[in-house]
Design an enzyme around this catalytic site. Structure first.
Site, PDB file in Angstrom:
ATOM      1  N   SER B 137       0.403  -1.082   0.293  1.00  0.00           N
ATOM      2  CA  SER B 137       0.112   0.010   0.450  1.00  0.00           C
ATOM      3  C   SER B 137       0.975   1.366  -0.334  1.00  0.00           C
ATOM      4  CB  SER B 137      -0.972  -0.027   0.863  1.00  0.00           C
ATOM      5  OG  SER B 137      -0.389  -0.268   2.770  1.00  0.00           O
ATOM      6  N   LYS B 176       2.944  10.690   3.196  1.00  0.00           N
ATOM      7  CA  LYS B 176       3.653  11.224   1.901  1.00  0.00           C
ATOM      8  C   LYS B 176       4.283  12.233   2.616  1.00  0.00           C
ATOM      9  CE  LYS B 176      -0.346   9.589  -0.383  1.00  0.00           C
ATOM     10  NZ  LYS B 176      -0.469   8.159   0.858  1.00  0.00           N
TER      11      LYS B 176
END
Lengths: 217, 217
Positions: B137, B176
């Site tokens: 993921s 991120k």
DNA sequence: GGTATAATAGAACAAAAGTTCCCTTAACCT
DNA sequence: AGGTTAAGGGAACTTTTGTTCTATTATACC
């Protein structure tokens, strides 16, 4: 019985910190007198007592009867690490390909990278070298611009490993995940969004195996 | 003048190997008598002579007048490394998110990963912890299944770094790349094939910074 | 307050470890 | 062969360093 079995006193704690700092700074353990001076302990016998207490508390270990035998538990030892020679840059632009240095180049490298031994398995130091990835041409192998790649010569083939693959008919060397498939190699980019492809084993050389990829940020 | 300035003899070479092995095995340098026994040198004065020669050849260094002062040049020292506590797994499936352990959890971790200090910059040991990536993921952040991720609490914000980002309105934590953009954060997946998106800075917390990613293979 | 117990300081001692000296042996050159 | 120089061996010596002992001070408990 030793009361200090559970908790250590303040001066013992400061002694412990001093010993750790000394080892980290000097690369070898201190003598009792070093500790006395450095941690401001009033007498040598106190150093000895506190060391006993610290050992009972499981904080240190030491070999009796020999000099500089104190060690802080859990502190990494030189044997936990290896140095790997830095041997250039992978560009993978077809022109340069993946460099494969020889033994001399490895020994005389000017840059050395310290690496935890647990990362490189049972590889011998002479067989390891490091490359720097340049550009995003290895993004399919999940390798990014600037990544440090640790390679191993004289590997034992392991199906499904990442290898520096030399395709002699295309005169091209890239990093790909390799599976044996009869007389062919199946080359599979690390990125699951890309499809694998097959090459003839005769025109293919596995020049090195990727042992480890390190990305500092 | 010393003739041995250039080349070292065979017994000097074997002495050098012994010293290196001794340090790697025992975590501290050997004594002269250790060397004599271990490298089969006939006398102590020969040990002394050969050590002088090895120093002249630039192979070792030693502090005179103190015990166990020999060191092989280039050998990693304990101070070159840190231990980082292993604090769990990132699944990034929305349910678990990215764990952020507290100081106690860090100190009492059972698994510790040795890491080269050069990889983690000037971070303090108390601020570092390691996570294991699970599943694919995080492939957009160029992080693969099984990768070791070294995180830093108490970071100084650096534009364009990889962060554990907590989106309080979505109750979700992911990794991120982050850029400040006025009152918003621009969150950019590491994979250039995916588009960035913007979130409100008020509902966003940067819980940790990714300092380093290590992939053993 | 007195006694028992632990903590402390200081010194002396013993062992470990580095240094030096001298004599012997081998190598080399003319 | 002889002499010069380097390499080697052994032991004694000095310094460093770990260990122990005793007298003293502080602490805790009754």
């Amino acid at each position: 019985m030793a009361r200090q079995n559970q908790r250590i006193t303040e001066s013992q704690q400061s002694m412990l910190s001093f010993i750790q700092d000394y080892i980290l700074t000097n690369g070898r353990p201190p003598t009792f007198r070093d500790i006395q001076r450095g941690a401001n302990i009033s007498s040598l016998s106190m150093v000895s007592h506190h060391l006993d207490a610290l050992r009972d508390a499981g904080e240190i270990e030491f070999s009796e009867g020999s000099s500089r035998g104190v060690w802080v538990k859990g502190l990494p030892k030189p044997g936990d690490f290896m140095r790997v020679p830095m041997c250039g840059v992978i560009t993978c632009d077809g022109e340069h390909g993946v460099p494969t240095p020889d033994a001399d180049a490895l020994r005389n490298a000017e840059d050395w990278i310290p690496v935890a031994r647990s990362l490189v398995g049972n590889a011998k130091m002479e067989d390891l070298y490091a490359l720097r990835a340049s550009g995003d041409s290895m993004i399919d192998a999940m390798i990014n611009d600037g990544d440090l790649i640790i390679m191993r010569r004289n590997f034992d083939y392991k199906d499904g490993g990442l290898y520096a693959v030399m395709l002699s008919d295309r005169n091209e060397t890239t990093l790909k995940r390799v599976f044996k498939d009869g007389k062919k190699f199946k080359l599979k980019p690390e990125n699951p969004r890309l499809k694998p492809f097959w090459v003839d084993a005769q025109t293919t050389q596995l020049q090195g195996r990727v042992v480890c990829v390190v990305r500092a940020m």
